[in-house]
Write an enzyme that holds these catalytic residues in place. Sequence first.
Site, mmCIF file in Angstrom:
data_model
loop_
_atom_site.group_PDB
_atom_site.id
_atom_site.type_symbol
_atom_site.label_atom_id
_atom_site.label_comp_id
_atom_site.label_asym_id
_atom_site.label_seq_id
_atom_site.Cartn_x
_atom_site.Cartn_y
_atom_site.Cartn_z
ATOM 1 N N GLU A 59 0.832 -1.190 0.000
ATOM 2 C CA GLU A 59 0.000 0.000 0.000
ATOM 3 C C GLU A 59 0.872 1.246 0.000
ATOM 4 O O GLU A 59 2.032 1.203 0.359
ATOM 5 C CB GLU A 59 -0.868 0.004 1.249
ATOM 6 C CG GLU A 59 -0.036 -0.121 2.502
ATOM 7 C CD GLU A 59 -0.783 -0.742 3.666
ATOM 8 O OE1 GLU A 59 -1.748 -1.495 3.437
ATOM 9 O OE2 GLU A 59 -0.401 -0.463 4.804
ATOM 10 N N CYS A 111 3.848 8.171 0.582
ATOM 11 C CA CYS A 111 4.514 7.254 1.504
ATOM 12 C C CYS A 111 4.577 5.892 0.823
ATOM 13 O O CYS A 111 3.553 5.289 0.520
ATOM 14 C CB CYS A 111 3.699 7.203 2.796
ATOM 15 S SG CYS A 111 4.383 6.083 3.992
ATOM 16 N N CYS A 155 7.061 -7.128 6.890
ATOM 17 C CA CYS A 155 8.288 -6.639 7.515
ATOM 18 C C CYS A 155 8.793 -7.667 8.509
ATOM 19 O O CYS A 155 8.017 -8.357 9.142
ATOM 20 C CB CYS A 155 7.994 -5.320 8.226
ATOM 21 S SG CYS A 155 9.469 -4.460 8.789
ATOM 22 N N CYS A 168 8.411 -4.725 15.168
ATOM 23 C CA CYS A 168 8.016 -3.673 16.121
ATOM 24 C C CYS A 168 6.600 -3.979 16.642
ATOM 25 O O CYS A 168 5.691 -4.274 15.864
ATOM 26 C CB CYS A 168 8.047 -2.296 15.448
ATOM 27 S SG CYS A 168 9.679 -1.852 14.839
ATOM 28 N N CYS A 192 3.328 -2.119 15.275
ATOM 29 C CA CYS A 192 3.219 -1.878 13.836
ATOM 30 C C CYS A 192 2.474 -2.997 13.123
ATOM 31 O O CYS A 192 2.769 -4.176 13.301
ATOM 32 C CB CYS A 192 4.623 -1.714 13.247
ATOM 33 S SG CYS A 192 4.603 -1.406 11.472
ATOM 34 N N SER A 225 13.163 6.258 6.180
ATOM 35 C CA SER A 225 12.999 5.955 7.603
ATOM 36 C C SER A 225 13.495 4.554 7.933
ATOM 37 O O SER A 225 13.207 3.603 7.214
ATOM 38 C CB SER A 225 11.510 6.063 7.956
ATOM 39 O OG SER A 225 11.310 5.826 9.323
ATOM 40 N N SER A 269 13.494 5.713 13.573
ATOM 41 C CA SER A 269 12.374 5.394 14.462
ATOM 42 C C SER A 269 12.943 5.037 15.822
ATOM 43 O O SER A 269 13.441 3.937 16.025
ATOM 44 C CB SER A 269 11.585 4.220 13.895
ATOM 45 O OG SER A 269 11.100 4.577 12.624
ATOM 46 N N LEU A 270 12.859 5.973 16.735
ATOM 47 C CA LEU A 270 13.495 5.778 18.042
ATOM 48 C C LEU A 270 12.483 5.208 19.041
ATOM 49 O O LEU A 270 12.703 4.169 19.642
ATOM 50 C CB LEU A 270 14.048 7.122 18.520
ATOM 51 C CG LEU A 270 15.127 7.073 19.584
ATOM 52 C CD1 LEU A 270 16.301 6.218 19.169
ATOM 53 C CD2 LEU A 270 15.607 8.497 19.912
ATOM 54 N N HIS A 271 11.397 5.897 19.260
ATOM 55 C CA HIS A 271 10.252 5.414 20.049
ATOM 56 C C HIS A 271 10.520 5.085 21.510
ATOM 57 O O HIS A 271 9.621 4.592 22.204
ATOM 58 C CB HIS A 271 9.587 4.202 19.389
ATOM 59 C CG HIS A 271 9.171 4.403 17.959
ATOM 60 N ND1 HIS A 271 8.632 5.590 17.490
ATOM 61 C CD2 HIS A 271 9.223 3.568 16.876
ATOM 62 C CE1 HIS A 271 8.359 5.455 16.194
ATOM 63 N NE2 HIS A 271 8.719 4.263 15.796
ATOM 64 N N CYS A 287 1.077 2.220 8.483
ATOM 65 C CA CYS A 287 1.671 1.170 7.672
ATOM 66 C C CYS A 287 1.136 -0.216 7.969
ATOM 67 O O CYS A 287 1.028 -0.627 9.098
ATOM 68 C CB CYS A 287 3.185 1.162 7.791
ATOM 69 S SG CYS A 287 3.803 1.890 9.261
HETATM 70 N N1 SAH Z 1 10.815 0.292 8.832
HETATM 71 C C1 SAH Z 1 10.966 1.712 8.802
HETATM 72 C C2 SAH Z 1 9.936 2.444 7.978
HETATM 73 C C3 SAH Z 1 8.496 2.006 8.048
HETATM 74 S S1 SAH Z 1 7.433 2.514 9.322
HETATM 75 C C4 SAH Z 1 11.024 2.262 10.196
HETATM 76 O O1 SAH Z 1 10.864 1.511 11.139
HETATM 77 O O2 SAH Z 1 11.298 3.448 10.360
HETATM 78 C C5 SAH Z 1 7.285 4.267 9.289
HETATM 79 C C6 SAH Z 1 7.103 4.833 10.678
HETATM 80 O O3 SAH Z 1 5.789 4.549 11.236
HETATM 81 C C7 SAH Z 1 8.098 4.292 11.679
HETATM 82 O O4 SAH Z 1 8.569 5.342 12.470
HETATM 83 C C8 SAH Z 1 7.256 3.339 12.486
HETATM 84 O O5 SAH Z 1 7.837 3.059 13.724
HETATM 85 C C9 SAH Z 1 5.947 4.088 12.556
HETATM 86 N N2 SAH Z 1 4.779 3.289 12.932
HETATM 87 C C10 SAH Z 1 4.546 1.983 12.718
HETATM 88 N N3 SAH Z 1 3.351 1.630 13.229
HETATM 89 C C11 SAH Z 1 2.816 2.730 13.777
HETATM 90 C C12 SAH Z 1 1.600 3.006 14.453
HETATM 91 N N4 SAH Z 1 0.716 2.058 14.678
HETATM 92 N N5 SAH Z 1 1.397 4.277 14.885
HETATM 93 C C13 SAH Z 1 2.309 5.253 14.639
HETATM 94 N N6 SAH Z 1 3.474 5.052 14.016
HETATM 95 C C14 SAH Z 1 3.727 3.806 13.590
#
Ligand code: SAH
Length: 349
Positions: A92, A105, A112, A116, A119, A191, A214-216, A333
């Site tokens: 998508e 995007c 993947c 995470c 996600c 990213s 993506s630090l989180h 995503c």
């Molecule tokens: N694999 C890469 C890029 C894809 S995800 C990465 O991890 O950066 C793009 C961004 O969306 C990342 O920062 C990811 O952590 C975030 N993301 C994934 N699921 C999410 C959700 N449910 N809510 C908000 N951000 C999310």
Amino acid sequence: MTNTDIMSMTLQEMSEAFEENSIQRFRARQVYEWIHSHLVLDYDEMLNLPKSLRSELSEKFPIIRCSVSGKQTASDGTVKMLYEIPGGDYVECVIMKYKYGSSICVSTEVGCKMGCAFCASTIGGFKRRLTPGEMLSEIYLAQKETGERISHIVLMGMGEPLDNFDNVMRFLALVTDEKGLNISMRNISLSTCGLVPQIRELMKRRLQLTLSVSLHAPNDTIRNKIMPVNRIHNIGELLDVCREYTAQTSRRISFEYAMLSGVNDSDDCARELASKLKGMLCHVNLIPVNEVDESPFRPSSRERVRAFTEILQKGGVNATVRRKLGSDIDASCGQLRLKRNKSEKGGNV
Ligand code: SAH
């Protein structure tokens, strides 16, 4: 990619491939222009090619690309495209309208492997990497479907771009080609969840793109729980390579931080994050997490997000809250693919 994958070839490679097949070199220029400038993805529509050549090309150099399988438009104008890929399954992409133009995007992989916890891309499982041509076709088809000129690209769809390194580098070369869509590298963001060796490799290429990380989480205890990649490359190692990256490229890094209620959004977390990022050439994007049915995480409240932002700013770290676009169409995503796969298995949608 295979050596007949025409959509992933540079003009030079296409010319050589044609020559090897006794097709005149100038035909390569025509085909390249049809695909990458006119966004025509079927030989039958390439009207200045003789019919016999069109059928020869479809046999020898099939155009491997996505095809449109669904389209949703949100109330704010955000469009989400669902594409079927060769061999089955779906990817998508989302097109967002901003004041400065349209941003897309793009997905780089089908599913993947990074795991995470919040996600949706992970839930459907990893299938395969996308070819450069398949990634380009996400953009070309979206531009044709929406009639919007796409000016910005974020590699933030399904998949981990740095896990598909060579294909993504080739995609970048093609999409920035002046004979193609000619998108400025400065308008592209990539990213990553934090694959340190690949960040180092990317650094060597000195591209003018924006690196998003993506630090989180502010520390290993929390990050280990929500991002398995942290057990391989921990936060210390990741921030070290980020500092190196900014020093080498003079490009500001953008840190993504999904706010998960009760998990990573306390005042202490904000203070710890501020102390680790202080002095770094960076910006923090705070995003209230998009809810995914299968995951237990809930977004932080507006007050929590505001308090967290303030602590970062007072600690000398640039931070803003990302505007949420398209949440009424599952625009985070992996969500749409998940829905489609569930409905094909007879589950509830
Ligand atoms: N694999 C890469 C890029 C894809 S995800 C990465 O991890 O950066 C793009 C961004 O969306 C990342 O920062 C990811 O952590 C975030 N993301 C994934 N699921 C999410 C959700 N449910 N809510 C908000 N951000 C999310």
